[in-house]
Write an enzyme that holds these catalytic residues in place. Structure first.
Site, short mmCIF file in Angstrom:
data_model
loop_
_atom_site.label_atom_id
_atom_site.label_comp_id
_atom_site.label_asym_id
_atom_site.label_seq_id
_atom_site.Cartn_x
_atom_site.Cartn_y
_atom_site.Cartn_z
N SER A 125 0.83 -1.21 0.00
CA SER A 125 0.00 0.00 0.00
C SER A 125 0.86 1.25 0.00
O SER A 125 1.96 1.27 0.57
CB SER A 125 -0.88 -0.01 1.25
OG SER A 125 -1.47 1.26 1.46
N TYR A 150 -1.67 -0.98 10.83
CA TYR A 150 -1.97 -1.51 9.47
C TYR A 150 -0.83 -1.14 8.52
O TYR A 150 -0.26 -2.01 7.86
CB TYR A 150 -3.30 -0.95 8.95
CG TYR A 150 -3.43 -1.09 7.45
CD1 TYR A 150 -3.18 -0.01 6.60
CD2 TYR A 150 -3.75 -2.31 6.87
CE1 TYR A 150 -3.26 -0.13 5.22
CE2 TYR A 150 -3.83 -2.44 5.49
CZ TYR A 150 -3.59 -1.35 4.67
OH TYR A 150 -3.66 -1.49 3.31
N LYS A 154 2.28 -3.55 6.48
CA LYS A 154 2.64 -3.56 5.05
C LYS A 154 4.14 -3.34 4.87
O LYS A 154 4.79 -4.00 4.08
CB LYS A 154 1.83 -2.50 4.28
CG LYS A 154 0.35 -2.81 4.19
CD LYS A 154 0.11 -4.17 3.53
CE LYS A 154 -1.36 -4.53 3.46
NZ LYS A 154 -1.56 -5.88 2.88
C1 WQD Z 1 -9.75 8.80 1.47
C2 WQD Z 1 -10.01 10.27 1.77
C3 WQD Z 1 -10.33 10.74 4.10
C4 WQD Z 1 -14.07 8.58 4.63
C5 WQD Z 1 -6.72 3.89 3.31
C6 WQD Z 1 -5.47 3.08 3.57
C7 WQD Z 1 -4.96 2.49 2.27
C8 WQD Z 1 -6.05 1.67 1.67
C9 WQD Z 1 -7.26 2.56 1.38
C10 WQD Z 1 -6.80 -0.52 2.15
C11 WQD Z 1 -9.28 10.75 3.00
C12 WQD Z 1 -11.60 11.04 3.31
C13 WQD Z 1 -12.91 9.10 4.08
C14 WQD Z 1 -15.14 9.44 5.00
C15 WQD Z 1 -13.84 11.32 4.27
N1 WQD Z 1 -6.37 0.63 2.57
N2 WQD Z 1 -12.81 10.46 3.92
N3 WQD Z 1 -14.98 10.79 4.80
O1 WQD Z 1 -7.26 6.73 4.15
O2 WQD Z 1 -6.55 7.36 1.76
O3 WQD Z 1 -6.38 4.99 2.51
O4 WQD Z 1 -7.69 3.12 2.65
O5 WQD Z 1 -6.92 -0.94 1.05
O6 WQD Z 1 -3.84 1.68 2.54
O7 WQD Z 1 -4.46 3.93 4.07
O8 WQD Z 1 -8.61 5.99 2.13
O9 WQD Z 1 -11.01 6.06 1.58
O10 WQD Z 1 -10.31 6.02 4.03
O11 WQD Z 1 -9.97 8.08 2.68
O12 WQD Z 1 -13.70 12.55 4.10
O13 WQD Z 1 -16.21 9.01 5.51
O14 WQD Z 1 -11.40 10.41 2.04
O15 WQD Z 1 -10.11 11.76 5.06
O16 WQD Z 1 -8.88 12.08 2.79
P1 WQD Z 1 -7.17 6.39 2.70
P2 WQD Z 1 -10.06 6.48 2.64
#
Ligand code: WQD
Length: 337
Positions: A125, A150, A154
């Site tokens: 990741s 997490y 990785k």
């Molecule tokens: C994306 C953006 C949030 C939810 C993580 C892991 C990565 C992979 C994908 C597994 C961010 C914003 C999110 C919400 C929001 N893991 N957000 N409201 O954190 O970039 O990556 O998940 O496969 O390894 O690190 O992904 O989709 O959680 O967030 O505003 O209800 O959306 O703050 O900016 P992230 P995400």
């Protein structure tokens, strides 16, 4: 040629199984069903018309795993997806994450020595970079101290594989550092199945649009970006599935001498949270109920991939747009009861 896909009924894995079957690989799936359901296996069969072998096995169970490999020495490649993947949950349950994502990887690598010259694809990741200092992010960007168990699993996973290879193991591996996987198969027969409250943005968006969630909270609009919300590289899960097959084929190529390599897998484009919302509304012709909320601890401001290396060395580039993924994600959500 038989390929083992661990965690094969998961989100990215199930789309990868479809891509493998469509290229006439024989697929063997192991999954403990802790974060998915057998409906996914039915979806794979309906899409491909094929019935991959399925074993309900927990890779933390050493004897079950050993018995599986004793029975299946015909496996040529392993694509290892089986892992827990919720950043927030990993902070609450670190030992579960280290056991499932790290200890079980060790058991799997030990068992892989029963296969002649195993080829191994590791699901990593972009989280290993934390907030990269230079954008877009290349594979040479420093791996920084993980800000979640997490993310740490990785980083450790990549190091374990490299140390094992450097110890003289007859294994070749590629780690794929995913950016943000989104979307679903265009048939809407398989897709993302978050259990409980979705942690990731896009499933929360689709569940809000479907009325399962009252409102989407945008975690902060005071970041140093154009519209104040975080920027990510959202890649269609079908593009992600295809690069797994290409990476595996690179390892299966007799002339491939490299024992280990790492590739960033993204589209190379960054989009903000508000971009996602606006695009989702536009392509699906609806209004999304959202509000601005506080920042989420641990979020980086901006992350998107430099795709030069994967384009040059694997000849791959993402074909689908974020709009395509958001359309497919919504079609999939509407099929969920
Ligand atoms: C994306 C953006 C949030 C939810 C993580 C892991 C990565 C992979 C994908 C597994 C961010 C914003 C999110 C919400 C929001 N893991 N957000 N409201 O954190 O970039 O990556 O998940 O496969 O390894 O690190 O992904 O989709 O959680 O967030 O505003 O209800 O959306 O703050 O900016 P992230 P995400």
């Amino acid at each position: 040629m038989k390929i083992l896909v661990t965690g094969g009924l998961g989100f990215i894995a199930s789309h990868t199984v479809v891509a493998l079957l469509e290229k006439n690989y024989e697929v063997v799936i192991i999954d403990n069903l802790s974060n998915t359901s057998l409906d996914v296996l039915e979806g794979i069969t309906r899409i491909t018309g094929k019935n991959p072998d399925f074993y309900q096995i927990d890779i933390r169970n050493k004897s079950d795993l050993s018995q599986f490999f004793n029975e299946r020495p015909d496996i040529k490649g392993i694509i290892h997806f089986a892992a827990f993947k919720a950043v927030g949950e990993s902070v609450e349950k670190p030992l579960d994450y280290y056991e499932n994502n790290v200890a079980a990887l060790v058991y799997l690598l030990k068992e892989s020595c029963k296969i002649n010259q195993p080829k191994f694809i590791f699901s990593s990741s972009c989280t290993v970079y934390d907030q990269a200092k230079t954008l877009p992010i290349t594979e040479n960007a420093p791996v920084q101290k993980a800000n979640s168990p997490y993310g740490n699993t990785k980083q450790i996973g990549e190091e374990i594989i490299l140390d094992y290879i450097n110890s003289g193991a007859d294994l070749q591996a590629i780690s794929l550092r995913y950016f943000n996987p989104i979307g679903a198969h265009p048939t809407a027969l398989i897709g993302e199945l978050p259990i409980g409250v979705p942690q990731n943005l896009v499933p929360f968006v689709t569940q809000t649009a479907a009325g399962k969630r009252e409102v989407l909270s945008v975690f902060g609009n005071d970041y140093p970006t154009e519209d104040g919300t975080c920027i990510r590289d959202y890649i269609h899960v079908m593009d992600l599935a295809e690069i797994h097959v290409i990476a595996l084929e690179k390892l299966l190529d007799q002339n491939h001498a490299k024992s280990y390599d790492v590739f960033n897998v993204g589209t190379g484009k960054g989009n903000s949270v508000l971009d996602v919302i606006k695009t989702f509304e536009k392509v699906n012709n609806l209004k999304l109920n959202y509000k601005i909320a506080n920042r989420r601890p641990g979020d980086v401001t901006t992350a998107y991939a430099d795709t030069d290396k994967v384009e040059k060395e694997l000849g791959w580039k993402a074909k689908r747009s974020m709009a395509d993924a958001l359309k497919d994600a919504w079609q999939w959500e509407k099929k969920q009861q």
